[in-house]
Design a protein around this motif. Structure first.
Motif, PDB file in Angstrom:
ATOM      1  N   ARG A   1       1.419   4.319  -3.096  1.00  0.00           N
ATOM      2  CA  ARG A   1       1.293   5.768  -2.927  1.00  0.00           C
ATOM      3  C   ARG A   1       2.475   6.518  -3.540  1.00  0.00           C
ATOM      4  NH1 ARG A   1      -0.326   4.742   2.543  1.00  0.00           N
ATOM      5  NH2 ARG A   1       1.631   5.672   3.261  1.00  0.00           N
TER       6      ARG A   1
ATOM      7  N   GLY B   1       7.225   5.366   4.176  1.00  0.00           N
ATOM      8  CA  GLY B   1       7.177   6.469   3.222  1.00  0.00           C
ATOM      9  C   GLY B   1       8.445   7.302   3.253  1.00  0.00           C
TER      10      GLY B   1
ATOM     11  N   GLU C   1       0.833  -1.208   0.000  1.00  0.00           N
ATOM     12  CA  GLU C   1       0.000   0.000   0.000  1.00  0.00           C
ATOM     13  C   GLU C   1       0.870   1.261   0.000  1.00  0.00           C
ATOM     14  OE1 GLU C   1      -3.179   2.248   2.979  1.00  0.00           O
ATOM     15  OE2 GLU C   1      -2.707   0.118   3.264  1.00  0.00           O
ATOM     16  N   THR C   2       1.941   1.235   0.778  1.00  0.00           N
ATOM     17  CA  THR C   2       2.839   2.391   0.829  1.00  0.00           C
ATOM     18  C   THR C   2       3.567   2.564  -0.499  1.00  0.00           C
ATOM     19  OG1 THR C   2       3.175   1.927   3.186  1.00  0.00           O
ATOM     20  CG2 THR C   2       4.672   3.498   2.154  1.00  0.00           C
TER      21      THR C   2
ATOM     22  N   SER D   1       3.555   3.128   8.367  1.00  0.00           N
ATOM     23  CA  SER D   1       3.418   3.592   6.994  1.00  0.00           C
ATOM     24  C   SER D   1       4.193   4.884   6.776  1.00  0.00           C
ATOM     25  CB  SER D   1       1.932   3.792   6.663  1.00  0.00           C
ATOM     26  OG  SER D   1       1.772   4.283   5.350  1.00  0.00           O
TER      27      SER D   1
END
Length: 381
Positions: free
Chosen positions: A236, A269, A232-233, A265
């Motif tokens: 992004r 990031g 998911e990270t 997260s």
């Protein structure tokens, strides 16, 4: 490959009791402080008994009035002598305390001047004042340091945010002048997207820096599935990865870890942003590898390995210091020196270990170690 690991977080006890200080407050020391009073009482009693004994030796059944008055006068002289001596030995201490109380705002100098205690109780008060002053001074110095760091980062953050805003303004002006050139407009839109992502990353870092001071109020520990959070990270940041020819690769089996998904997260990031920042200028395609491994004691680790410019060996021990950018900071204008510092602070509060390995010109590996039994050690301190 040179490696540096952040020291394991170990909370210090909030209430330290020194055995020598505890032994100071015993019945024996209580009596020692009052020994002059006891001696004075028995001296007065001895002289009173001596006068009465002399009267009895002269054949009197009861002491005479003059003997009683003489006894009272003798006891009074002894008591007054004792009071004068006791006042003389404690006068300087009382004067120092009075000066400190009379001051509107007692300074460090006035507090430290209370140093002439005569009894053990007064010496204990001196020690208490000194320790209280030291604790207050340490807390004040820590507050000032945090304030200076926050002010420095705010100024630095504003400076970095001005650049993408100026670039976006320039791109909009170019777009207005070149409305018929589709290819040019496409390039302008791509550049604007990149600058907006830089603004978003800057805002996110600023937000998490502000939240770090109230970490306890903004944390929730759950059992988090690691690989879905990693993917998911990555999603992004996929546009930025594509622009920089960086191709993420996830290896290992999924595991459950005790952590805060939002803060983890944020950590990932920061690491991906650093990998992009320090890899985009290298020619060709690069790989950003995420590896999940098991540890012998039942925990697990998550490693991020990039193929960027690497970190000089002499800079490794300082990369987690606030605002430290090292040699790479002179090569990459976007460097703030706060990303790894925030990562270290968050990991220490979540009970995770953090290590970094790097080789100049080859790449960097950052590893997070998850120990489920230690996740609460740093959380509520």
């Amino acid at each position: 490959m040179p490696r540096y690991q952040v020291p394991r977080y170990s909370p210090s006890p909030k209430h330290e009791v020194e055995l020598p200080a505890r032994r100071l407050y015993t019945f024996r020391t209580f009596l020692q402080d009052r020994l002059p009073y006891i001696i004075t009482f028995y001296m007065a009693l001895f002289f009173a008994m001596l006068v009465l004994t002399l009267d009895l030796q002269h054949g009197r059944s009861l002491p005479s009035i003059s003997s009683l008055l003489y006894t009272a006068l003798l006891a009074t002289v002894i008591i007054l002598g004792w009071i004068a001596w006791d006042y003389a030995r404690q006068r300087l201490y009382y004067r120092q305390v009075a000066e400190m109380i009379a001051a509107d705002k007692p300074t460090a100098l006035s507090i430290m001047r209370v140093r002439d205690g005569a009894t053990r109780e007064q010496l204990a008060v001196q020690q208490l004042l000194e320790k209280q002053h030291k604790a207050f001074a340490d807390e004040l110095a820590d507050y000032r340091r945090q304030r200076e760091q926050h002010l420095h980062f705010t100024n630095q953050w504003v400076h970095h945010m001005k650049t993408p805003v100026s670039v976006i303004d320039l791109l909009l002006q170019q777009a207005a002048e070149q409305q018929d050139a589709e290819n040019d407009n496409q390039a302008i839109r791509s550049s604007m997207q990149e600058e907006l992502e830089r603004i978003y990353r800057g805002l996110e870092m600023m937000l998490h820096t502000a939240r770090l001071d109230q970490f306890r109020m903004d944390v929730r520990i759950d059992r988090v599935s690691l690989l879905p959070l990693v993917r998911e990270t990555i999603n992004r940041h996929k546009k930025a990865c594509i622009r920089s020819s960086i191709f993420p690769r996830v290896e290992g089996q999924d595991v459950l870890v005790e952590t805060d998904a939002k803060w983890l997260s944020f950590l990932l990031g920061q690491f991906i942003t650093n990998a992009i920042k320090y890899s985009k200028d290298k020619p060709g395609s690069k790989t950003l590898r995420f590896t999940v491994s098991s540890l012998p004691d039942g925990g697990c680790s998550l490693s991020l390995t990039d193929e960027g410019i690497g970190i000089a060996e002499h800079d490794l021990p300082r990369v987690f210091d606030p605002f430290f950018t090292g040699e790479n900071g002179r090569l990459v204008e976007e460097s703030t020196g706060m990303g790894l510092y925030l990562a270290r602070e968050v990991c220490s509060r979540l009970g995770h270990d953090l290590a970094i390995e790097s080789e100049l010109g080859v790449g960097t590996t950052i590893t997070i170690y998850f120990y489920n039994s230690a996740v609460h050690q740093g959380l509520f301190v």
